[in-house]
Motif scaffolding. Structure first.
Motif, PDB file in Angstrom:
ATOM      1  N   SER A 190       0.966  -1.098   0.157  1.00 59.78           N
ATOM      2  CA  SER A 190      -0.256   0.444  -0.225  1.00 59.78           C
ATOM      3  C   SER A 190       1.009   1.423  -0.113  1.00 59.78           C
ATOM      4  O   SER A 190       2.233   1.289   0.382  1.00 59.78           O
ATOM      5  CB  SER A 190      -1.287   0.084   1.135  1.00 59.78           C
ATOM      6  OG  SER A 190      -1.626   0.810   1.297  1.00 59.78           O
ATOM      7  N   LEU A 248      -6.785  -1.278  -5.258  1.00 63.07           N
ATOM      8  CA  LEU A 248      -7.545  -0.401  -4.884  1.00 63.07           C
ATOM      9  C   LEU A 248      -6.943   1.265  -5.154  1.00 63.07           C
ATOM     10  O   LEU A 248      -5.842   1.539  -4.765  1.00 63.07           O
ATOM     11  CB  LEU A 248      -7.177  -0.515  -3.429  1.00 63.07           C
ATOM     12  CG  LEU A 248      -8.110  -1.902  -3.339  1.00 63.07           C
ATOM     13  CD1 LEU A 248      -8.137  -1.862  -0.749  1.00 63.07           C
ATOM     14  CD2 LEU A 248      -9.028  -2.085  -3.259  1.00 63.07           C
ATOM     15  N   THR A 249      -7.568   1.845  -5.306  1.00 62.62           N
ATOM     16  CA  THR A 249      -7.311   3.632  -5.343  1.00 62.62           C
ATOM     17  C   THR A 249      -7.594   4.361  -4.592  1.00 62.62           C
ATOM     18  O   THR A 249      -9.234   4.408  -5.024  1.00 62.62           O
ATOM     19  CB  THR A 249      -7.334   4.419  -6.846  1.00 62.62           C
ATOM     20  OG1 THR A 249      -6.877   2.654  -7.826  1.00 62.62           O
ATOM     21  CG2 THR A 249      -6.955   5.466  -7.390  1.00 62.62           C
ATOM     22  N   ASP A 250      -7.738   5.440  -3.731  1.00 62.15           N
ATOM     23  CA  ASP A 250      -8.644   6.023  -2.860  1.00 62.15           C
ATOM     24  C   ASP A 250      -8.189   7.603  -3.090  1.00 62.15           C
ATOM     25  O   ASP A 250      -8.295   7.445  -4.977  1.00 62.15           O
ATOM     26  CB  ASP A 250      -7.806   6.412  -1.777  1.00 62.15           C
ATOM     27  CG  ASP A 250      -6.629   7.180  -1.342  1.00 62.15           C
ATOM     28  OD1 ASP A 250      -6.259   7.306  -2.309  1.00 62.15           O
ATOM     29  OD2 ASP A 250      -5.946   7.076   0.038  1.00 62.15           O
ATOM     30  N   ASP A 275     -16.414   8.450  -3.132  1.00 61.90           N
ATOM     31  CA  ASP A 275     -15.184   7.465  -2.958  1.00 61.90           C
ATOM     32  C   ASP A 275     -14.677   7.066  -0.921  1.00 61.90           C
ATOM     33  O   ASP A 275     -14.295   6.582  -0.031  1.00 61.90           O
ATOM     34  CB  ASP A 275     -13.711   8.770  -2.155  1.00 61.90           C
ATOM     35  CG  ASP A 275     -13.023   9.671  -3.353  1.00 61.90           C
ATOM     36  OD1 ASP A 275     -13.559   9.259  -4.226  1.00 61.90           O
ATOM     37  OD2 ASP A 275     -12.931  10.336  -3.025  1.00 61.90           O
ATOM     38  N   PRO A 300      -4.830   2.911   1.084  1.00 60.84           N
ATOM     39  CA  PRO A 300      -5.600   2.268   1.451  1.00 60.84           C
ATOM     40  C   PRO A 300      -5.174   1.194   2.355  1.00 60.84           C
ATOM     41  O   PRO A 300      -4.253   0.308   2.043  1.00 60.84           O
ATOM     42  CB  PRO A 300      -6.092   1.852   0.470  1.00 60.84           C
ATOM     43  CG  PRO A 300      -5.884   2.818  -0.714  1.00 60.84           C
ATOM     44  CD  PRO A 300      -4.431   3.441  -0.123  1.00 60.84           C
ATOM     45  N   LYS A 318      -2.746   4.065  -3.337  1.00 60.10           N
ATOM     46  CA  LYS A 318      -3.427   2.975  -4.163  1.00 60.10           C
ATOM     47  C   LYS A 318      -3.102   1.801  -3.386  1.00 60.10           C
ATOM     48  O   LYS A 318      -1.725   2.216  -2.284  1.00 60.10           O
ATOM     49  CB  LYS A 318      -2.405   2.388  -5.086  1.00 60.10           C
ATOM     50  CG  LYS A 318      -2.938   3.213  -6.402  1.00 60.10           C
ATOM     51  CD  LYS A 318      -2.255   3.311  -7.769  1.00 60.10           C
ATOM     52  CE  LYS A 318      -2.918   3.724  -9.528  1.00 60.10           C
ATOM     53  NZ  LYS A 318      -4.682   3.329  -9.359  1.00 60.10           N
ATOM     54  N   VAL A 359     -12.565   3.653  -0.603  1.00 65.26           N
ATOM     55  CA  VAL A 359     -11.826   3.973  -1.596  1.00 65.26           C
ATOM     56  C   VAL A 359     -12.139   4.261  -2.867  1.00 65.26           C
ATOM     57  O   VAL A 359     -14.157   4.720  -2.679  1.00 65.26           O
ATOM     58  CB  VAL A 359     -10.942   3.032  -2.645  1.00 65.26           C
ATOM     59  CG1 VAL A 359      -9.781   2.704  -1.256  1.00 65.26           C
ATOM     60  CG2 VAL A 359     -11.348   1.862  -2.320  1.00 65.26           C
TER      61      VAL A 359
END
Length: 319
Positions: free
Chosen positions: A232, A298-300, A275, A235, A305, A254
């Motif tokens: 990470s 995952l991307t917030d 988000d 996240p 990421k 996210v």
């Protein structure tokens, strides 16, 4: 089908930096200062991987902190086999499985796939795990890293390279290696910290979180082997498992969740303009039959990421 824990629900969560430099090579903090700095920022594990020097820091280990013994070796093309009019370099972080049985292994002295692959094998024979570092920063591509043998993990993110040179992200290289190597590959985010070299602080920006029954050398190495961790830059992943033909993941809020296989398009794509995605479910029956693995990304809302390790599909998991 029985439940498959991709991140074990039991045990502890241990935040770790697997690539670190101190005053023993080109870092600005002593090993003791590194420990204090990372503990203050919520870390439980640091692999001390100074350049071309192997030092056991077991004296820093206590009930709340684990020092892993490692070394970073480098082979530069300008010194050991120039291929282009720009320098390329292969850096490997090797971490001992048992610091009580340490045999020092040093860099390959030819910049060829054959020589570096042989060096990876030598590390393995002498009881190390091997991560291949920062391919983007190293100016290396598939002509290089697809021929470096059976390294165990690849850095998908290197924080020092990101803040110092603006090229710490190697997601494309990791994705290509997954497609082409046809073997398990661990996804690693690290700092490669030196505590600033004419740039902002390069610590606490990339990490992995191990799930293990206890904070011990053996348990953390076992978690690495079992891929019981995630990488990470922001996240948090709270849990991930497969049960009744469904992959389930829970995480901090996210913006996007992608589940990739070896193809161009995602197997699953979720998006929240607010988000606030915190849960994912994927029916394995919907996964294309040719898929070899599932890789959750995952991307917030800030662009940070997180990545699960790839889950390599078995026919039983689709039942």
């Amino acid at each position: 089908m029985s439940r498959i824990e991709l991140l074990p629900a039991s045990g502890g969560s241990y935040k770790a930096n697997l690539h670190c430099h101190t005053t023993l090579s080109d870092g600005r903090l002593t090993p003791e200062e590194v420990k204090a700095h990372y503990q203050a920022n919520g870390y439980s594990v640091v692999a001390f991987t100074d350049h071309n020097v192997l030092v056991d820091h077991s004296d820093l280990t206590d009930e709340r902190f684990l020092a892993l013994t490692g070394i970073e070796v480098d082979t530069d093309s300008f010194l050991y086999g120039k291929k282009h009019d720009f320098n390329q370099t292969c850096h490997l972080c090797a971490i001992l499985r048992d610091p009580a049985h340490a045999v020092a292994v040093y860099r390959a002295e030819r910049y060829t796939g054959e020589a570096i692959s042989a060096k990876v094998d030598e590390f393995h024979r002498n009881g190390y795990i091997v991560n291949y570092n920062h391919p983007t920063w190293s100016s290396e591509g598939p002509d290089e890293f697809l021929h470096y043998g059976a390294y165990d993990g690849m850095e998908i993110y290197n924080h020092s390279a990101e803040v110092e040179v603006n090229n710490g992200m190697s997601q494309n290289e990791f994705a290509l290696a997954l497609r082409m190597l046809h073997r398990p590959l661990r996804c690693i985010a690290t700092d490669d910290n030196h505590e600033g070299r004419g740039c902002e602080d390069d610590s606490c920006g990339g990490w992995v979180v191990f799930k293990a029954p206890e904070l011990s050398y053996r348990a953390i190495i076992q978690a690495y082997d079992d891929m019981s961790f995630y990488a990470s830059t922001g996240p948090d992943i709270h849990g991930c498992y497969i049960e009744d033909g469904t992959m389930v993941l829970d995480c901090s809020p996210v913006r996007r969740i992608h589940v990739m296989c070896q193809g161009i398009n995602p197997v699953l794509r979720l998006y929240s303009p607010d988000d606030n995605l915190t849960h994912m479910e994927l029916k394995l029956a919907s996964v294309p039959p040719e898929a070899r693995y599932l890789w959750v990304q995952l991307t917030d809302g800030k662009g940070r990421k997180a990545w699960m390790n790839p889950y390599y599909l078995r026919q039983a998991a689709r039942a």
